[in-house]
Design a protein around this motif. Structure first.
Motif, PDB file in Angstrom:
ATOM      1  N   UNK A  96      14.397-105.338 -76.566  1.00 51.03           N
ATOM      2  CA  UNK A  96      13.424-104.547 -75.810  1.00 51.03           C
ATOM      3  C   UNK A  96      12.837-105.366 -74.659  1.00 51.03           C
ATOM      4  N   UNK A  97      12.483-106.622 -74.963  1.00 50.33           N
ATOM      5  CA  UNK A  97      11.853-107.462 -73.936  1.00 50.33           C
ATOM      6  C   UNK A  97      12.838-107.759 -72.794  1.00 50.33           C
ATOM      7  N   UNK A  98      14.079-108.090 -73.168  1.00 46.93           N
ATOM      8  CA  UNK A  98      15.072-108.402 -72.138  1.00 46.93           C
ATOM      9  C   UNK A  98      15.351-107.151 -71.289  1.00 46.93           C
ATOM     10  N   UNK A  99      15.448-105.985 -71.950  1.00 49.19           N
ATOM     11  CA  UNK A  99      15.720-104.745 -71.211  1.00 49.19           C
ATOM     12  C   UNK A  99      14.607-104.482 -70.193  1.00 49.19           C
ATOM     13  N   UNK A 100      13.362-104.662 -70.643  1.00 45.78           N
ATOM     14  CA  UNK A 100      12.240-104.414 -69.736  1.00 45.78           C
ATOM     15  C   UNK A 100      12.282-105.377 -68.547  1.00 45.78           C
ATOM     16  N   UNK A 101      12.599-106.633 -68.858  1.00 42.83           N
ATOM     17  CA  UNK A 101      12.618-107.627 -67.777  1.00 42.83           C
ATOM     18  C   UNK A 101      13.756-107.360 -66.786  1.00 42.83           C
ATOM     19  N   UNK A 102      14.738-106.580 -67.223  1.00 45.57           N
ATOM     20  CA  UNK A 102      15.847-106.234 -66.320  1.00 45.57           C
ATOM     21  C   UNK A 102      15.555-104.921 -65.591  1.00 45.57           C
ATOM     22  N   UNK A 103      14.313-104.475 -65.695  1.00 41.14           N
ATOM     23  CA  UNK A 103      13.904-103.296 -64.937  1.00 41.14           C
ATOM     24  C   UNK A 103      14.119-101.973 -65.652  1.00 41.14           C
ATOM     25  N   UNK A 104      14.478-102.029 -66.952  1.00 45.49           N
ATOM     26  CA  UNK A 104      14.642-100.750 -67.668  1.00 45.49           C
ATOM     27  C   UNK A 104      13.272-100.224 -68.075  1.00 45.49           C
ATOM     28  N   UNK A 105      13.105 -98.921 -67.937  1.00 46.63           N
ATOM     29  CA  UNK A 105      11.853 -98.322 -68.417  1.00 46.63           C
ATOM     30  C   UNK A 105      12.126 -97.770 -69.800  1.00 46.63           C
ATOM     31  N   UNK A 106      11.546 -98.409 -70.832  1.00 45.51           N
ATOM     32  CA  UNK A 106      11.887 -98.021 -72.192  1.00 45.51           C
ATOM     33  C   UNK A 106      11.216 -96.715 -72.570  1.00 45.51           C
ATOM     34  N   UNK A 107      12.042 -95.821 -73.031  1.00 46.50           N
ATOM     35  CA  UNK A 107      11.504 -94.521 -73.437  1.00 46.50           C
ATOM     36  C   UNK A 107      12.341 -94.062 -74.632  1.00 46.50           C
ATOM     37  N   UNK A 108      11.664 -93.684 -75.727  1.00 46.48           N
ATOM     38  CA  UNK A 108      12.465 -93.228 -76.865  1.00 46.48           C
ATOM     39  C   UNK A 108      13.277 -92.000 -76.501  1.00 46.48           C
ATOM     40  N   UNK A 109      14.537 -91.967 -76.997  1.00 42.09           N
ATOM     41  CA  UNK A 109      15.381 -90.816 -76.659  1.00 42.09           C
ATOM     42  C   UNK A 109      15.682 -90.016 -77.911  1.00 42.09           C
ATOM     43  N   UNK A 110      14.752 -90.041 -78.874  1.00 48.42           N
ATOM     44  CA  UNK A 110      15.045 -89.425 -80.171  1.00 48.42           C
ATOM     45  C   UNK A 110      15.338 -87.943 -80.008  1.00 48.42           C
ATOM     46  N   UNK A 111      16.510 -87.558 -80.564  1.00 44.68           N
ATOM     47  CA  UNK A 111      16.847 -86.138 -80.477  1.00 44.68           C
ATOM     48  C   UNK A 111      16.078 -85.401 -81.559  1.00 44.68           C
ATOM     49  N   UNK A 112      15.838 -84.130 -81.344  1.00 46.43           N
ATOM     50  CA  UNK A 112      15.177 -83.310 -82.364  1.00 46.43           C
ATOM     51  C   UNK A 112      16.056 -83.318 -83.609  1.00 46.43           C
ATOM     52  N   UNK A 113      15.457 -83.615 -84.763  1.00 43.06           N
ATOM     53  CA  UNK A 113      16.256 -83.664 -86.007  1.00 43.06           C
ATOM     54  C   UNK A 113      17.325 -84.737 -85.932  1.00 43.06           C
ATOM     55  N   UNK A 114      17.112 -85.725 -85.096  1.00 42.21           N
ATOM     56  CA  UNK A 114      18.104 -86.791 -84.882  1.00 42.21           C
ATOM     57  C   UNK A 114      18.412 -87.529 -86.168  1.00 42.21           C
ATOM     58  N   UNK A 115      19.530 -88.242 -86.148  1.00 44.93           N
ATOM     59  CA  UNK A 115      19.983 -88.844 -87.385  1.00 44.93           C
ATOM     60  C   UNK A 115      19.159 -90.075 -87.742  1.00 44.93           C
ATOM     61  N   UNK A 116      18.790 -90.810 -86.708  1.00 45.08           N
ATOM     62  CA  UNK A 116      18.170 -92.091 -87.027  1.00 45.08           C
ATOM     63  C   UNK A 116      16.706 -91.950 -87.382  1.00 45.08           C
ATOM     64  N   UNK A 117      15.970 -91.152 -86.638  1.00 42.86           N
ATOM     65  CA  UNK A 117      14.534 -91.105 -86.922  1.00 42.86           C
ATOM     66  C   UNK A 117      14.163 -89.776 -87.563  1.00 42.86           C
TER      67      UNK A 117
END
Ligand code: ASP
Length: 476
Positions: free
Chosen positions: A455-476
């Motif tokens: 997460x930290x490396x992604x942010x430092x590379x300019x990524x804007x972290x935003x959860x992409x959880x799908x409705x009824x998604x498998x992981x969350x």
């Protein structure tokens, strides 16, 4: 209609829970395993399975189901004792299913990840930041372990009788660990061994570092060659990656049952009296790991501006799988899924940082080694000066980097730390009885550290972290 169904469901769950609790109380209260105990045990198991099936039917999220499996598994383990081992194959089957995808997943995702970083400069930058994050956290983790063990002194005043009993009971296991560690190659050899002389053999032996090296090298070379010519190669490995991720999504549906089986057999085999005699040591280690746990979302909040509790929630499934399997490598597919789907880290970064992290970043293990080295020294009355403590920081970091992401690797590499500062290796016998339980906690921290780094490396590379959880998604 829907509400009625839900009410009925709730009532059913209530009845199952009440029956399970009374079954547990009955079975625990019975002195000898008579027929009543057997009935109570059967009742309990049936209820546990009913609750799990019910949560599945109700489409509760995966984390809730895994958590249910964990708690029910612990109760079943307490009630059944060592007999709970009969359901272990369910858990073993799950671990094998997940392990089945690791090598193709690591290979494909690293190759594509490195190739899609585009140029060597970016690769160097991302790699540098990742390693820097790992190292800073290593020093923090061992430092924290040493601080807690030195101030709370879990090893002083351990009764001689307890020491003798532990040594008699676990002396053999400790000897075996020490003998295995003897065979570990030195640092120079470890470095040279990262280069595979035969990639097929590296894959056959599941030598993660060699596989990582080969996949990264191939990824780099793909960026150096003609883009158009390389397109089919990239498309192929991207497809392999997608297939592996889909397999994980399917297999993870079994996780609640697997976790139930794994936890039941661990808790069943685990003598509560051993825990009591080592309570202070376990409390200090687990306390330290919990501080580490609280620090990761804080670091991510600070360095990646990602909400504290959302991070927790997003990675919880991976933590639970790490906890139940005691293996960072086996958890890797799930951590990749959580980091991408729940935290929103790009595949480019997860496929680089997480396989690397699962292999070399083990902050939980390092903290554990710090606490354990001081604990054993305290039991033996060996004073550790500043030099010895600094040596522990250095060797625990190197030993944890070298530890593979598999069960009991931390205690194996502990031998290196103990030998370096002259602490008797037989001391390992003292802690062998609680090794597995501590492995569960430290593994879930090891993978938390990997996802935090991503997460930290992604942010430092300019990524804007935003959860992409799908409705009824498998992981969350
Ligand atoms: N089981 C740990 C892991 O896989 C390593 C260890 O034994 O500390 O992360």
């Amino acid at each position: 209609m829907k509400k009625k169904k839900r009410d009925l469901g709730r009532r059913l769950a209530g009845v199952a829970a009440a029956a399970a609790l009374s079954g547990a109380a009955l079975a625990l209260g019975m002195p000898a395993p008579g027929p009543a105990v057997k009935i109570a045990q059967a009742l309990l198991l049936a209820c546990a399975v009913a609750v799990l099936a019910f949560t599945t039917l109700r489409k509760s999220g995966i984390p809730a189901r895994i958590l249910a499996g964990l708690l029910l598994g612990a109760v079943a383990g307490l009630v059944y004792g060592p007999e709970a081992a009969v359901i272990k194959p369910v858990g073993t089957a799950f671990i094998r299913l997940i392990k089945m995808v690791i090598i193709p997943l690591i290979f494909a995702s690293l190759l594509v990840g490195v190739a899609s970083l585009g140029d060597l400069k970016k690769l160097g930058r991302v790699g540098g930041k990742t390693i820097a994050f790992f190292l800073v956290y290593y020093v923090f983790a061992v430092g924290l372990g040493l601080f807690l063990a030195n101030t709370l002194k879990p090893g002083s005043n351990m009764p001689e009788s307890v020491q003798a009993r532990l040594k008699a009971e676990y002396g053999e296991a400790a000897g075996a660990q020490a003998a295995r560690a003897e065979k570990q190659p030195g640092l120079g050899e470890v470095l040279v061994n990262i280069i595979p002389d035969n990639p097929a053999q590296a894959i056959g032996r599941a030598d993660m570092l060699q596989i990582i090296f080969f996949a990264m090298f191939m990824g780099v070379v793909v960026t150096l060659l003609d883009r158009k010519k390389m397109q089919p190669v990239l498309a192929f490995f991207e497809a392999v990656n997608d297939i592996m991720i889909k397999i994980v999504e399917i297999v993870i549906r079994l996780a609640p049952y697997a976790v139930f089986a794994l936890i039941a057999s661990v808790v069943g085999a685990f003598g509560a009296d051993i825990l009591m005699s080592l309570l202070r040591y376990c409390a200090v280690t687990i306390g330290g790991l919990l501080v580490l746990a609280a620090s990761y979302p804080a670091a991510v909040r600070l360095l990646a501006r990602y909400p504290y509790f959302k991070f927790w929630k997003g990675i919880f499934p991976a933590q639970l799988i790490g906890f139940s399997t005691s293996s960072s490598s086996a958890t890797l597919p799930v951590s990749m899924e959580c980091a991408e789907e729940n935290i929103g880290v790009s595949r480019e970064i997860t496929s680089f940082v997480l396989p690397l992290g699962a292999t070399i970043n083990m902050n939980g293990t390092a903290l554990y080694q710090g606490v354990t080295a001081v604990f054993i020294a305290q039991v033996y009355g060996i004073p550790l000066g500043l030099g010895a403590q600094l040596t522990i920081v250095l060797t625990a970091t190197l030993a944890s980097i070298g530890a593979a992401g598999a069960p009991a690797m931390g205690v194996l590499m502990l031998v290196i730390v103990l030998r370096q500062v002259g602490i008797p290796l037989e001391g390992i016998a003292l802690i062998m009885g609680v090794e597995r339980i501590l492995d569960m906690f430290r593994t879930s921290m090891n993978i938390t550290g990997d996802i935090a780094a991503a997460a930290v490396v992604a942010h430092s590379e300019g990524e804007r972290l935003k959860p992409k959880i799908k409705e009824g998604g498998v992981v969350a």
